[in-house]
Design a protein around this motif. Structure first.
Motif, PDB file in Angstrom:
ATOM      1  N   MET A   1       0.817  -1.194   0.000  1.00  0.00           N
ATOM      2  CA  MET A   1       0.000   0.000   0.000  1.00  0.00           C
ATOM      3  C   MET A   1       0.867   1.266   0.000  1.00  0.00           C
ATOM      4  O   MET A   1       0.588   2.206  -0.734  1.00  0.00           O
ATOM      5  N   PHE A   2       1.919   1.270   0.817  1.00  0.00           N
ATOM      6  CA  PHE A   2       2.763   2.461   0.898  1.00  0.00           C
ATOM      7  C   PHE A   2       3.592   2.659  -0.366  1.00  0.00           C
ATOM      8  O   PHE A   2       3.931   3.782  -0.718  1.00  0.00           O
ATOM      9  N   LYS A   3       3.911   1.574  -1.061  1.00  0.00           N
ATOM     10  CA  LYS A   3       4.658   1.713  -2.313  1.00  0.00           C
ATOM     11  C   LYS A   3       3.814   2.427  -3.359  1.00  0.00           C
ATOM     12  O   LYS A   3       4.318   3.249  -4.116  1.00  0.00           O
ATOM     13  N   ILE A   4       2.528   2.125  -3.384  1.00  0.00           N
ATOM     14  CA  ILE A   4       1.622   2.794  -4.315  1.00  0.00           C
ATOM     15  C   ILE A   4       1.488   4.267  -3.944  1.00  0.00           C
ATOM     16  O   ILE A   4       1.531   5.143  -4.813  1.00  0.00           O
ATOM     17  N   LEU A   5       1.329   4.551  -2.657  1.00  0.00           N
ATOM     18  CA  LEU A   5       1.246   5.946  -2.201  1.00  0.00           C
ATOM     19  C   LEU A   5       2.520   6.725  -2.543  1.00  0.00           C
ATOM     20  O   LEU A   5       2.452   7.893  -2.924  1.00  0.00           O
ATOM     21  N   ALA A   6       3.667   6.078  -2.408  1.00  0.00           N
ATOM     22  CA  ALA A   6       4.930   6.748  -2.714  1.00  0.00           C
ATOM     23  C   ALA A   6       4.997   7.123  -4.195  1.00  0.00           C
ATOM     24  O   ALA A   6       5.471   8.208  -4.549  1.00  0.00           O
ATOM     25  N   LYS A   7       4.522   6.249  -5.070  1.00  0.00           N
ATOM     26  CA  LYS A   7       4.526   6.552  -6.496  1.00  0.00           C
ATOM     27  C   LYS A   7       3.561   7.687  -6.822  1.00  0.00           C
ATOM     28  O   LYS A   7       3.870   8.567  -7.632  1.00  0.00           O
ATOM     29  N   ILE A   8       2.403   7.691  -6.180  1.00  0.00           N
ATOM     30  CA  ILE A   8       1.429   8.771  -6.387  1.00  0.00           C
ATOM     31  C   ILE A   8       2.004  10.094  -5.893  1.00  0.00           C
ATOM     32  O   ILE A   8       1.863  11.126  -6.552  1.00  0.00           O
ATOM     33  N   ASN A   9       2.665  10.068  -4.735  1.00  0.00           N
ATOM     34  CA  ASN A   9       3.280  11.284  -4.190  1.00  0.00           C
ATOM     35  C   ASN A   9       4.327  11.849  -5.136  1.00  0.00           C
ATOM     36  O   ASN A   9       4.433  13.055  -5.316  1.00  0.00           O
ATOM     37  N   LYS A  10       5.111  10.959  -5.723  1.00  0.00           N
ATOM     38  CA  LYS A  10       6.167  11.404  -6.625  1.00  0.00           C
ATOM     39  C   LYS A  10       5.573  12.110  -7.849  1.00  0.00           C
ATOM     40  O   LYS A  10       6.145  13.081  -8.343  1.00  0.00           O
ATOM     41  N   LEU A  11       4.422  11.648  -8.289  1.00  0.00           N
ATOM     42  CA  LEU A  11       3.792  12.256  -9.457  1.00  0.00           C
ATOM     43  C   LEU A  11       3.063  13.559  -9.129  1.00  0.00           C
ATOM     44  O   LEU A  11       3.111  14.512  -9.906  1.00  0.00           O
ATOM     45  N   LEU A  12       2.388  13.607  -7.989  1.00  0.00           N
ATOM     46  CA  LEU A  12       1.492  14.721  -7.697  1.00  0.00           C
ATOM     47  C   LEU A  12       2.090  15.831  -6.842  1.00  0.00           C
ATOM     48  O   LEU A  12       1.810  17.001  -7.075  1.00  0.00           O
ATOM     49  N   LEU A  13       2.868  15.478  -5.838  1.00  0.00           N
ATOM     50  CA  LEU A  13       3.361  16.478  -4.902  1.00  0.00           C
ATOM     51  C   LEU A  13       4.684  17.082  -5.371  1.00  0.00           C
ATOM     52  O   LEU A  13       5.489  16.405  -6.004  1.00  0.00           O
ATOM     53  N   PRO A  14       4.919  18.340  -5.063  1.00  0.00           N
ATOM     54  CA  PRO A  14       6.158  18.998  -5.511  1.00  0.00           C
ATOM     55  C   PRO A  14       7.378  18.471  -4.754  1.00  0.00           C
ATOM     56  O   PRO A  14       7.284  18.050  -3.598  1.00  0.00           O
ATOM     57  N   SER A  15       8.515  18.489  -5.420  1.00  0.00           N
ATOM     58  CA  SER A  15       9.774  18.104  -4.793  1.00  0.00           C
ATOM     59  C   SER A  15      10.498  19.385  -4.372  1.00  0.00           C
ATOM     60  O   SER A  15      10.987  20.138  -5.212  1.00  0.00           O
ATOM     61  N   PHE A  16      10.565  19.619  -3.073  1.00  0.00           N
ATOM     62  CA  PHE A  16      11.169  20.844  -2.574  1.00  0.00           C
ATOM     63  C   PHE A  16      12.691  20.788  -2.603  1.00  0.00           C
ATOM     64  O   PHE A  16      13.354  21.820  -2.606  1.00  0.00           O
ATOM     65  N   THR A  17      13.274  19.585  -2.613  1.00  0.00           N
ATOM     66  CA  THR A  17      14.731  19.499  -2.679  1.00  0.00           C
ATOM     67  C   THR A  17      15.232  19.912  -4.050  1.00  0.00           C
ATOM     68  O   THR A  17      16.296  20.503  -4.160  1.00  0.00           O
ATOM     69  N   LYS A  18      14.485  19.611  -5.088  1.00  0.00           N
ATOM     70  CA  LYS A  18      14.876  20.035  -6.435  1.00  0.00           C
ATOM     71  C   LYS A  18      14.747  21.547  -6.589  1.00  0.00           C
ATOM     72  O   LYS A  18      15.447  22.158  -7.379  1.00  0.00           O
TER      73      LYS A  18
END
Length: 46
Positions: A1-18
């Motif tokens: 379940m968390f692996k799916i959430l992590a992939k969704i987060n990577k697509l939708l949420l901004p990356s502040f480190t970049k």
């Protein structure tokens, strides 16, 4: 379940480190997103 959430987060949420965000100057909502992404990513690795 968390692996799916992590992939969704990577697509939708901004990356502040970049974006080069300084954590000491981050707003509350940015810190909340960072904390949420950290929690999901750490659970996905387990």
């Amino acid at each position: 379940m968390f692996k799916i959430l992590a992939k969704i987060n990577k697509l939708l949420l901004p990356s502040f480190t970049k974006q080069g965000l300084d954590l000491s100057k981050a707003k509350k909502w940015q810190l909340a997103i960072i904390g949420y992404r950290y929690y999901v990513t750490s659970r996905a690795v387990d």
